[in-house]
Design a protein around this motif. Structure first.
Motif, PDB file in Angstrom:
ATOM      1  N   GLU A 106     108.219  18.330 -38.859  1.00 28.54           N
ATOM      2  CA  GLU A 106     107.404  18.602 -37.696  1.00 28.54           C
ATOM      3  C   GLU A 106     106.769  19.261 -38.386  1.00 28.54           C
ATOM      4  OE1 GLU A 106     108.175  18.726 -33.578  1.00 28.54           O
ATOM      5  OE2 GLU A 106     110.269  17.820 -33.860  1.00 28.54           O
ATOM      6  N   VAL A 107     106.914  20.781 -38.793  1.00 27.06           N
ATOM      7  CA  VAL A 107     105.593  21.669 -38.983  1.00 27.06           C
ATOM      8  C   VAL A 107     104.855  21.493 -40.524  1.00 27.06           C
ATOM      9  CG1 VAL A 107     105.415  24.336 -40.082  1.00 27.06           C
ATOM     10  CG2 VAL A 107     106.890  23.832 -38.223  1.00 27.06           C
ATOM     11  N   ARG A 108     105.202  20.829 -41.723  1.00 32.00           N
ATOM     12  CA  ARG A 108     104.927  20.377 -42.546  1.00 32.00           C
ATOM     13  C   ARG A 108     103.700  19.050 -41.629  1.00 32.00           C
ATOM     14  NH1 ARG A 108     107.713  15.406 -46.928  1.00 32.00           N
ATOM     15  NH2 ARG A 108     105.752  15.602 -48.396  1.00 32.00           N
ATOM     16  N   LEU A 109     103.864  18.003 -41.050  1.00 34.57           N
ATOM     17  CA  LEU A 109     102.817  17.046 -40.736  1.00 34.57           C
ATOM     18  C   LEU A 109     101.582  18.368 -39.488  1.00 34.57           C
ATOM     19  CD1 LEU A 109     101.449  14.299 -39.285  1.00 34.57           C
ATOM     20  CD2 LEU A 109     103.125  14.604 -37.642  1.00 34.57           C
ATOM     21  N   ALA A 110     102.260  19.328 -39.053  1.00 34.67           N
ATOM     22  CA  ALA A 110     101.385  20.183 -37.800  1.00 34.67           C
ATOM     23  C   ALA A 110     100.805  21.138 -39.689  1.00 34.67           C
ATOM     24  CB  ALA A 110     102.195  20.964 -37.734  1.00 34.67           C
ATOM     25  N   PHE A 111     100.886  21.993 -40.387  1.00 37.09           N
ATOM     26  CA  PHE A 111      99.824  21.725 -42.092  1.00 37.09           C
ATOM     27  C   PHE A 111      99.363  20.849 -41.937  1.00 37.09           C
ATOM     28  CE2 PHE A 111     102.945  25.863 -42.447  1.00 37.09           C
ATOM     29  CZ  PHE A 111     102.751  26.962 -41.773  1.00 37.09           C
ATOM     30  N   LEU A 112      99.446  19.872 -42.389  1.00 39.85           N
ATOM     31  CA  LEU A 112      98.782  18.375 -42.931  1.00 39.85           C
ATOM     32  C   LEU A 112      97.567  18.734 -41.470  1.00 39.85           C
ATOM     33  CD1 LEU A 112     101.263  15.963 -44.573  1.00 39.85           C
ATOM     34  CD2 LEU A 112      99.584  16.720 -45.732  1.00 39.85           C
ATOM     35  N   LEU A 113      97.564  18.688 -40.756  1.00 38.28           N
ATOM     36  CA  LEU A 113      96.732  17.924 -39.983  1.00 38.28           C
ATOM     37  C   LEU A 113      95.799  19.214 -39.958  1.00 38.28           C
ATOM     38  CD1 LEU A 113      98.981  15.527 -36.972  1.00 38.28           C
ATOM     39  CD2 LEU A 113      96.764  15.205 -38.504  1.00 38.28           C
ATOM     40  N   LEU A 114      95.926  20.816 -39.918  1.00 40.79           N
ATOM     41  CA  LEU A 114      95.933  21.985 -40.105  1.00 40.79           C
ATOM     42  C   LEU A 114      94.698  22.106 -40.952  1.00 40.79           C
ATOM     43  CD1 LEU A 114      98.103  24.729 -38.545  1.00 40.79           C
ATOM     44  CD2 LEU A 114      96.398  23.719 -37.542  1.00 40.79           C
ATOM     45  N   GLN A 115      95.281  21.316 -42.365  1.00 43.55           N
ATOM     46  CA  GLN A 115      94.479  21.347 -43.754  1.00 43.55           C
ATOM     47  C   GLN A 115      92.982  20.360 -43.044  1.00 43.55           C
ATOM     48  OE1 GLN A 115      97.164  20.773 -46.583  1.00 43.55           O
ATOM     49  NE2 GLN A 115      95.616  21.958 -47.879  1.00 43.55           N
ATOM     50  N   CYS A 116      93.407  19.276 -42.455  1.00 41.51           N
ATOM     51  CA  CYS A 116      92.344  18.259 -42.131  1.00 41.51           C
ATOM     52  C   CYS A 116      91.336  18.987 -40.967  1.00 41.51           C
ATOM     53  CB  CYS A 116      92.793  16.769 -40.893  1.00 41.51           C
ATOM     54  SG  CYS A 116      94.083  15.920 -41.957  1.00 41.51           S
ATOM     55  N   LEU A 117      92.008  19.992 -39.977  1.00 44.50           N
ATOM     56  CA  LEU A 117      90.836  20.774 -39.146  1.00 44.50           C
ATOM     57  C   LEU A 117      90.201  21.275 -40.009  1.00 44.50           C
ATOM     58  CD1 LEU A 117      93.083  20.652 -36.163  1.00 44.50           C
ATOM     59  CD2 LEU A 117      90.708  19.321 -36.498  1.00 44.50           C
ATOM     60  N   GLU A 118      90.736  22.451 -40.668  1.00 47.39           N
ATOM     61  CA  GLU A 118      89.808  23.405 -41.620  1.00 47.39           C
ATOM     62  C   GLU A 118      88.783  22.557 -42.512  1.00 47.39           C
ATOM     63  OE1 GLU A 118      91.001  26.046 -44.774  1.00 47.39           O
ATOM     64  OE2 GLU A 118      92.184  24.548 -45.200  1.00 47.39           O
ATOM     65  N   THR A 119      89.187  21.261 -43.157  1.00 49.85           N
ATOM     66  CA  THR A 119      88.195  20.231 -43.675  1.00 49.85           C
ATOM     67  C   THR A 119      87.151  20.537 -43.133  1.00 49.85           C
ATOM     68  OG1 THR A 119      89.545  19.813 -45.460  1.00 49.85           O
ATOM     69  CG2 THR A 119      87.350  18.241 -44.992  1.00 49.85           C
ATOM     70  N   ALA A 120      87.495  19.724 -41.534  1.00 47.69           N
ATOM     71  CA  ALA A 120      86.027  19.780 -40.597  1.00 47.69           C
ATOM     72  C   ALA A 120      85.104  21.194 -40.261  1.00 47.69           C
ATOM     73  CB  ALA A 120      86.158  19.064 -39.674  1.00 47.69           C
ATOM     74  N   MET A 121      86.333  22.505 -40.811  1.00 45.09           N
ATOM     75  CA  MET A 121      85.378  23.378 -39.657  1.00 45.09           C
ATOM     76  C   MET A 121      84.850  24.644 -40.586  1.00 45.09           C
ATOM     77  SD  MET A 121      88.054  23.693 -37.199  1.00 45.09           S
ATOM     78  CE  MET A 121      87.618  25.122 -36.155  1.00 45.09           C
ATOM     79  N   PRO A 122      83.998  24.246 -41.684  1.00 47.85           N
ATOM     80  CA  PRO A 122      83.607  24.889 -43.288  1.00 47.85           C
ATOM     81  C   PRO A 122      82.996  26.249 -42.704  1.00 47.85           C
ATOM     82  CG  PRO A 122      81.887  22.938 -42.867  1.00 47.85           C
ATOM     83  CD  PRO A 122      83.147  22.639 -42.110  1.00 47.85           C
ATOM     84  N   TYR A 123      82.487  26.046 -41.724  1.00 46.01           N
ATOM     85  CA  TYR A 123      81.981  27.625 -41.441  1.00 46.01           C
ATOM     86  C   TYR A 123      82.253  28.199 -40.461  1.00 46.01           C
ATOM     87  CZ  TYR A 123      78.246  24.192 -42.485  1.00 46.01           C
ATOM     88  OH  TYR A 123      77.269  23.908 -43.429  1.00 46.01           O
ATOM     89  N   GLY A 124      84.189  28.446 -40.468  1.00 38.89           N
ATOM     90  CA  GLY A 124      84.925  29.351 -39.289  1.00 38.89           C
ATOM     91  C   GLY A 124      84.932  28.491 -38.069  1.00 38.89           C
ATOM     92  N   GLY A 125      85.942  29.346 -37.181  1.00 39.88           N
ATOM     93  CA  GLY A 125      86.630  28.480 -35.938  1.00 39.88           C
ATOM     94  C   GLY A 125      87.484  28.659 -35.011  1.00 39.88           C
ATOM     95  N   ALA A 126      87.811  28.331 -33.888  1.00 35.15           N
ATOM     96  CA  ALA A 126      89.540  28.735 -33.533  1.00 35.15           C
ATOM     97  C   ALA A 126      90.028  27.041 -33.443  1.00 35.15           C
ATOM     98  CB  ALA A 126      89.608  29.209 -32.471  1.00 35.15           C
ATOM     99  N   ILE A 127      91.224  27.461 -33.832  1.00 34.23           N
ATOM    100  CA  ILE A 127      92.128  25.852 -33.913  1.00 34.23           C
ATOM    101  C   ILE A 127      94.029  26.846 -32.515  1.00 34.23           C
ATOM    102  CG2 ILE A 127      93.960  24.675 -34.842  1.00 34.23           C
ATOM    103  CD1 ILE A 127      92.441  24.974 -37.141  1.00 34.23           C
ATOM    104  N   THR A 128      93.877  26.348 -32.013  1.00 33.94           N
ATOM    105  CA  THR A 128      95.142  26.029 -30.566  1.00 33.94           C
ATOM    106  C   THR A 128      95.773  24.809 -31.177  1.00 33.94           C
ATOM    107  OG1 THR A 128      93.651  27.173 -29.748  1.00 33.94           O
ATOM    108  CG2 THR A 128      95.400  26.591 -28.512  1.00 33.94           C
ATOM    109  N   VAL A 129      97.068  25.183 -31.217  1.00 33.89           N
ATOM    110  CA  VAL A 129      98.202  24.575 -31.489  1.00 33.89           C
ATOM    111  C   VAL A 129      99.185  24.511 -30.383  1.00 33.89           C
ATOM    112  CG1 VAL A 129     100.228  23.131 -32.933  1.00 33.89           C
ATOM    113  CG2 VAL A 129      97.436  24.653 -34.376  1.00 33.89           C
ATOM    114  N   THR A 130      99.623  23.041 -29.659  1.00 29.60           N
ATOM    115  CA  THR A 130     100.971  23.812 -28.631  1.00 29.60           C
ATOM    116  C   THR A 130     101.890  22.582 -28.904  1.00 29.60           C
ATOM    117  OG1 THR A 130      99.710  22.393 -27.249  1.00 29.60           O
ATOM    118  CG2 THR A 130      99.085  24.287 -26.576  1.00 29.60           C
TER     119      THR A 130
END
Length: 198
Positions: A106-130
């Motif tokens: 489950e953490v593996r899938l979450a980390f893959l999706l965090l990378q997807c979000l990171e790709t869409a946020m090249p100028y930074g930002g905030a990610i919340t995971v629940t």
């Protein structure tokens, strides 16, 4: 019935395992040189920062791309440590709220999706995971997003996904991981927000 091994995940695990030790040795060697007073200045600082950054990325990649044994779990302190090291010095902040130990897959899938979000946020930002009741949600907020529509559409419907470039391989790995976990993903996007639920 014998299950075929995931050779790409095993390969990723092996590469990450073999790289983390020499990086640690470089960091330890630099620290010893500093204690002996043989190296100082911005050059040494740059080496130290680069070693820490590379080590953090490898630890993250080991979870995202590596093999996850059946029943293997990850503790919250380890997850927080990986995410803190990976985002140190960057404009990206990750608020990981799930408590306690979690299944590594489950953490593996979450980390893959965090990378997807990171790709869409090249100028930074905030990610919340629940994660509540087994339902995961990730929300990425940023003043400016760079959303490549075909990649994000492909997460929900793999038939729409373009052939991935090397820098986008995490997008290609999400759908099979979702299938393996019996999950489906919902993606909602606006100009400043991406919300993922699965």
């Amino acid at each position: 019935m014998t299950v075929a091994p995931d050779l790409s995940a095993l390969l990723a695990s092996r590469i990450c395992h073999d790289l983390i030790s020499p990086l640690g040795a470089i960091g330890n060697g630099l620290e010893l040189m500093r204690m002996a007073g043989t190296t100082r200045g911005p050059e040494a600082d740059l080496i130290a920062e680069s070693v820490l950054s590379a080590s953090a990325r490898i630890r993250f990649f080991r979870v995202a791309f590596g093999a996850a044994a059946l029943g293997q779990r990850m503790g919250r302190p380890e997850i927080l440590s990986i995410l803190a090291d990976m985002t140190a010095g960057s404009r990206l902040r990750i608020d990981w709220q799930p408590m306690g130990d979690l299944p590594r897959h489950e953490v593996r899938l979450a980390f893959l999706l965090l990378q997807c979000l990171e790709t869409a946020m090249p100028y930074g930002g905030a990610i919340t995971v629940t994660c509540e009741g087994g339902m995961w949600e990730m929300t990425g907020l940023a003043p400016r997003l760079r959303i490549e529509t075909d990649l994000w559409d492909g997460l929900e419907d793999p038939s729409l996904a373009p052939p991935p470039a090397a820098a986008q391989v995490h997008f290609a790995l999400v759908p099979p991981e979702l299938r393996a976990q019996g999950r489906s993903l919902r993606v909602e996007t606006t100009e400043t927000r991406i919300r993922l639920r699965y």
